[in-house]
Structure formats: structure tokens, C-alpha cells
Design a protein around this motif. Structure first.
Motif, PDB file in Angstrom:
ATOM      1  N   LEU A  84      40.666  53.570  42.089  1.00 52.69           N
ATOM      2  CA  LEU A  84      40.932  54.970  41.760  1.00 52.69           C
ATOM      3  C   LEU A  84      39.884  55.895  42.700  1.00 52.69           C
ATOM      4  O   LEU A  84      40.617  56.770  42.839  1.00 52.69           O
ATOM      5  N   ALA A  85      38.990  55.338  43.120  1.00 54.17           N
ATOM      6  CA  ALA A  85      38.140  56.061  44.055  1.00 54.17           C
ATOM      7  C   ALA A  85      38.395  55.914  45.366  1.00 54.17           C
ATOM      8  O   ALA A  85      37.970  56.663  46.356  1.00 54.17           O
ATOM      9  N   GLY A  86      39.475  55.175  45.657  1.00 50.58           N
ATOM     10  CA  GLY A  86      40.089  55.303  47.017  1.00 50.58           C
ATOM     11  C   GLY A  86      40.090  53.810  47.680  1.00 50.58           C
ATOM     12  O   GLY A  86      40.043  53.887  49.017  1.00 50.58           O
ATOM     13  N   TYR A  87      39.193  52.902  47.043  1.00 52.31           N
ATOM     14  CA  TYR A  87      38.962  51.660  47.760  1.00 52.31           C
ATOM     15  C   TYR A  87      39.825  50.619  47.691  1.00 52.31           C
ATOM     16  O   TYR A  87      40.593  50.474  46.807  1.00 52.31           O
ATOM     17  N   ARG A  88      40.129  49.944  48.767  1.00 49.82           N
ATOM     18  CA  ARG A  88      40.922  48.484  48.490  1.00 49.82           C
ATOM     19  C   ARG A  88      39.839  47.442  48.241  1.00 49.82           C
ATOM     20  O   ARG A  88      38.624  47.460  48.430  1.00 49.82           O
ATOM     21  N   VAL A  89      40.317  46.674  47.266  1.00 49.98           N
ATOM     22  CA  VAL A  89      39.386  45.776  46.647  1.00 49.98           C
ATOM     23  C   VAL A  89      40.043  44.310  46.732  1.00 49.98           C
ATOM     24  O   VAL A  89      40.912  43.739  46.457  1.00 49.98           O
ATOM     25  N   VAL A  90      39.018  43.312  47.168  1.00 48.13           N
ATOM     26  CA  VAL A  90      39.486  41.986  47.464  1.00 48.13           C
ATOM     27  C   VAL A  90      38.429  41.368  46.731  1.00 48.13           C
ATOM     28  O   VAL A  90      37.290  41.404  46.929  1.00 48.13           O
ATOM     29  N   VAL A  91      38.978  40.403  45.880  1.00 47.09           N
ATOM     30  CA  VAL A  91      38.265  39.548  44.958  1.00 47.09           C
ATOM     31  C   VAL A  91      38.503  38.067  45.094  1.00 47.09           C
ATOM     32  O   VAL A  91      39.640  37.600  44.522  1.00 47.09           O
ATOM     33  N   PRO A  92      37.861  37.253  45.727  1.00 47.43           N
ATOM     34  CA  PRO A  92      38.041  35.875  46.067  1.00 47.43           C
ATOM     35  C   PRO A  92      37.549  34.960  44.994  1.00 47.43           C
ATOM     36  O   PRO A  92      36.497  35.537  44.369  1.00 47.43           O
ATOM     37  N   ASP A  93      37.958  33.822  44.721  1.00 47.33           N
ATOM     38  CA  ASP A  93      37.498  32.722  44.031  1.00 47.33           C
ATOM     39  C   ASP A  93      37.092  31.835  44.989  1.00 47.33           C
ATOM     40  O   ASP A  93      37.759  31.238  45.741  1.00 47.33           O
ATOM     41  N   GLN A  94      35.681  31.472  45.024  1.00 51.60           N
ATOM     42  CA  GLN A  94      35.119  30.340  46.027  1.00 51.60           C
ATOM     43  C   GLN A  94      35.481  29.050  45.704  1.00 51.60           C
ATOM     44  O   GLN A  94      36.016  28.707  44.722  1.00 51.60           O
ATOM     45  N   VAL A  95      35.583  28.661  47.046  1.00 42.44           N
ATOM     46  CA  VAL A  95      35.835  26.931  47.078  1.00 42.44           C
ATOM     47  C   VAL A  95      34.795  26.396  45.912  1.00 42.44           C
ATOM     48  O   VAL A  95      33.785  26.620  45.712  1.00 42.44           O
ATOM     49  N   GLY A  96      35.299  25.730  45.076  1.00 40.60           N
ATOM     50  CA  GLY A  96      34.751  24.944  43.998  1.00 40.60           C
ATOM     51  C   GLY A  96      34.654  25.593  42.706  1.00 40.60           C
ATOM     52  O   GLY A  96      34.149  25.008  41.635  1.00 40.60           O
ATOM     53  N   PHE A  97      35.364  26.572  42.546  1.00 41.03           N
ATOM     54  CA  PHE A  97      35.373  27.499  41.352  1.00 41.03           C
ATOM     55  C   PHE A  97      36.907  28.025  40.966  1.00 41.03           C
ATOM     56  O   PHE A  97      37.746  28.231  41.834  1.00 41.03           O
ATOM     57  N   CYS A  98      37.077  27.946  39.742  1.00 41.49           N
ATOM     58  CA  CYS A  98      37.965  28.834  39.185  1.00 41.49           C
ATOM     59  C   CYS A  98      39.261  28.438  39.591  1.00 41.49           C
ATOM     60  O   CYS A  98      39.848  27.225  39.434  1.00 41.49           O
ATOM     61  N   LYS A  99      40.337  29.259  40.088  1.00 38.30           N
ATOM     62  CA  LYS A  99      41.579  28.868  40.691  1.00 38.30           C
ATOM     63  C   LYS A  99      41.676  28.315  42.168  1.00 38.30           C
ATOM     64  O   LYS A  99      42.706  28.260  42.362  1.00 38.30           O
ATOM     65  N   SER A 100      40.361  28.256  42.732  1.00 37.63           N
ATOM     66  CA  SER A 100      40.386  27.465  44.155  1.00 37.63           C
ATOM     67  C   SER A 100      40.101  26.007  44.051  1.00 37.63           C
ATOM     68  O   SER A 100      39.854  25.473  43.004  1.00 37.63           O
ATOM     69  N   THR A 101      40.117  25.429  45.356  1.00 36.51           N
ATOM     70  CA  THR A 101      40.208  24.008  45.435  1.00 36.51           C
ATOM     71  C   THR A 101      38.778  23.535  44.822  1.00 36.51           C
ATOM     72  O   THR A 101      37.683  24.144  45.315  1.00 36.51           O
TER      73      THR A 101
END
Length: 341
Positions: free
Chosen positions: A94-111
Motif C-alpha cells: 500500500l505504501a508503493g513497494y513491490r515485496v518479494v518473500v522467499p522460503d530459503q532452501v531447507g525451509f517451509c515450501k522449498s527443497t
């Protein structure tokens, strides 16, 4: 088929707070969080690292309206996932930023690799590759907990490609081993991780993340973490968690704080007491660790030009515990952190 297990924390809640807490229901049971919904669409970045095919899950959320041209990259902590940033994403867009949110390798939805040389520098390189593929240039890198350690490493590795650094209760602000915490092996860490359950997660989070006060909306994050251990590949989750615990213990960034060259904003819940290995340290050593009220000021003094914002009544996760207060402070101060020309 998804396993459904009910793990009761009622007795624990009465012990810690003097009254009953709502039991946590671990309804998710999948090492890749297939059954756990993220707040935005999840993409996949496929790449090769250490001779292995990897996949990093990530959210890429555009700004509302025309945008301001800036991108904020949100890096999760060790007991967190990209989804845990959900209360921060919308205020930023809402403040105008693009936001990128990764899951690191070894965590969550990543390998979650069976064999991988985990390093903060490796995770930073993986993140940099993702951002290059996504066309992100000169991001504001914002990290929480372990993600704060990673964000600092990223800024040290890519100072000319980082416009600003935001650290939310980062770990690694002290050298635990140098202060007397005994070293342990990955095998010992793994055996400890295999004992992880919802009760233990909730006990730890209550006293560390939320300063002794529990709300029902925190249960979702316990379910998320506990569910990964309950899945068919829960032992692989435990193994990756052991490897990354060894990584953060053995790779302190505290000795390089003075080398950070990018504008930095520190946001610290002062009732945090996080310290890796504190549970295996002698009592007198443990008592001196994780004093974030002192660590915050020491760190701000060592990072050139750092701006410090404190939350006296909040713990390790101020963005989850008090999102309105946190986001207001974030947006107010983010605009005052000088961007690179």
C-alpha cells in the motif's frame, strides 16, 4: 493422506500463565507445507546449487497503484516461513513497494536436501540469484531472526546492490560460542529436533516471541511449524533444522557489524531473550545471553549510521505480536533511512 493429530497444551498453558490456553490442533502434516495456505500466490525458482537441483518457493507481490519503484525483500527466521510476514506485506504494498518473500532452501515450501553445506553466504547467494531472475535491482533487504543474520550477510556480500537493510530482532548479535555456550554436533542437534512437537514449540514461543502472553492467532504459526515435523518426511525436516542450527551457531556476523556499508534500520522488541544454545549452557552463562535491550544499542553503535527503533513491551516477533504498532514504525522510519543515490 494428511495426518490429523491433536496435541494438547492445556496443562502447559496453565503452568506458564496461571490459566488455561486454547489447545493447538496440528491439522497440517506435510514437510513441504502443501496443506498450509500462504497469503499470496507462491511461485518457484528452480536452480542448481552444490550439484543439486533446488526449488525456492517465493511470493512476489506488486505494489498497489503505480508504486514507488522500490522493492522490499523479506527474509524469514529459522522457526518461521515466508507466510509469517503476512501482516507486513500489505502495508508495504500500500505504501508503493513491490515485496518479494522467499522460503530459503531447507525451509517451509522449498527443497529440503538430504546433504547440503548450509552457510549464510550460500543462502545469500541463492537469494541473490532469485532476485536477479525476478528482475529485482537494489532491494531493501529486511530480515527477522535468522533472516536478520542472512540479511546482514547479504548486505556484506552485495553492498553495491542493496539500497537499505532492515533488521527485526536479528539473531547473531553476540557470539554464543565465545561467550561460553558449549559446541555440539549435528547428530546431537538432530536427535533434539526429532523430539519437536506442538507443546514444545508453544512453550518456547510463549516465553521468547510474545513476552509471556498468548493469543489464539499465534496458534496458526505453531501448527505450521509442528506440521512439517509430523509429515512423512518429518525426519528430513529435523535434519535440515539441525544443519541450519549448526550454521547459525558457527557463523556469527557480530564481528563484522562495523563493515556494513548500507543504510540500516534496527527494529527491536526489547523483551526478546533469544540465544542459540542457551539451553545447553551453564546457568551463569545462560543468564548473560539474549539481552536484547543491551544488544540492540551495542549493535546500533557498531553499524555506521544505524537507526534504532525499540519496542519495550514486545518480544522476538514484534511484527506478529503488535502488527499495527510495528508497521507504523516501519513505514515512518523506512522513509528516513537514506536510500542509495
Amino acid at each position: 493422506m494428511m495426518k490429523r493429530t491433536v496435541l494438547t497444551t492445556l496443562a502447559l498453558g496453565m503452568l506458564l500463565t496461571g490459566g488455561p490456553l486454547t489447545p493447538v490442533r496440528s491439522v497440517f502434516a506435510d514437510a513441504m507445507l502443501a496443506d498450509f495456505d500462504y497469503p499470496h500466490e507462491v511461485g518457484t525458482f528452480e536452480f542448481t546449487s552444490q550439484g543439486q537441483k533446488m526449488a525456492m518457493a517465493y511470493m512476489d507481490i506488486p505494489p498497489s497503484g503505480a508504486g514507488n519503484g522500490g522493492t522490499v525483500v523479506l527474509l524469514h527466521g529459522k522457526n518461521f516461513c515466508g507466510a509469517t510476514w503476512e501482516s507486513v506485506i500489505q502495508p508495504l504494498t500500500l505504501a508503493g513497494y513491490r515485496v518479494v518473500v522467499p522460503d530459503q532452501v531447507g525451509f517451509c515450501k522449498s527443497t529440503k536436501p538430504a546433504a547440503y553445506q548450509f552457510g549464510l553466504h550460500q543462502l545469500a547467494a541463492n537469494t541473490h540469484a532469485l532476485l536477479e531472475q525476478a528482475g529485482v535491482r537494489d532491494p531493501i533487504v529486511m530480515g527477522h531472526s535468522m533472516g536478520g543474520m542472512l540479511a546482514m550477510r547479504y548486505a556484506l556480500m552485495y553492498p553495491n546492490q542493496t539500497s537499505a537493510l532492515v533488521l527485526v530482532n536479528p539473531i547473531g548479535l553476540e557470539d554464543w560460542k565465545a561467550k561460553g555456550v558449549p559446541v555440539t554436533t549435528v547428530d546431537q542437534l538432530y536427535q533434539g529436533e526429532l523430539k519437536t512437537n506442538a507443546e514444545g514449540i508453544k512453550r518456547y514461543q510463549l516465553n521468547t516471541y510474545y513476552a509471556g502472553e498468548w493469543r489464539s492467532d499465534y496458534d496458526r504459526w505453531v501448527e505450521m511449524l509442528a506440521g512439517m515435523y509430523k509429515g512423512d518426511d518429518g525426519d528430513l525436516v529435523a535434519w535440515n533444522q539441525a544443519l541450519t542450527s549448526d550454521m547459525v551457531f558457527m557463523q556469527p556476523v557480530v564481528h563484522e557489524l562495523q563493515n556494513i556499508q548500507v543504510p540500516t534500520l534496527l527494529m527491536i522488541g526489547e523483551r526478546d531473550n533469544t540465544a542459540i544454545g542457551k539451553d545447553r549452557a551453564p546457568e551463569d552463562v545462560a543468564a548473560r545471553l539474549g539481552n536484547y535491550k543491551e544488544l540492540a544499542r551495542e549493535t546500533a553503535n557498531r553499524i555506521p549510521g544505524a537507526r534504532l527503533v525499540t519496542f519495550p513491551n514486545l518480544g522476538h516477533s514484534p511484527q506478529v505480536q503488535a502488527p499495527e504498532e510495528f508497521n507504523a514504525a516501519l513505514l515512518e522510519n523506512l522513509g528516513q533511512v537514506s536510500a542509495r543515490e
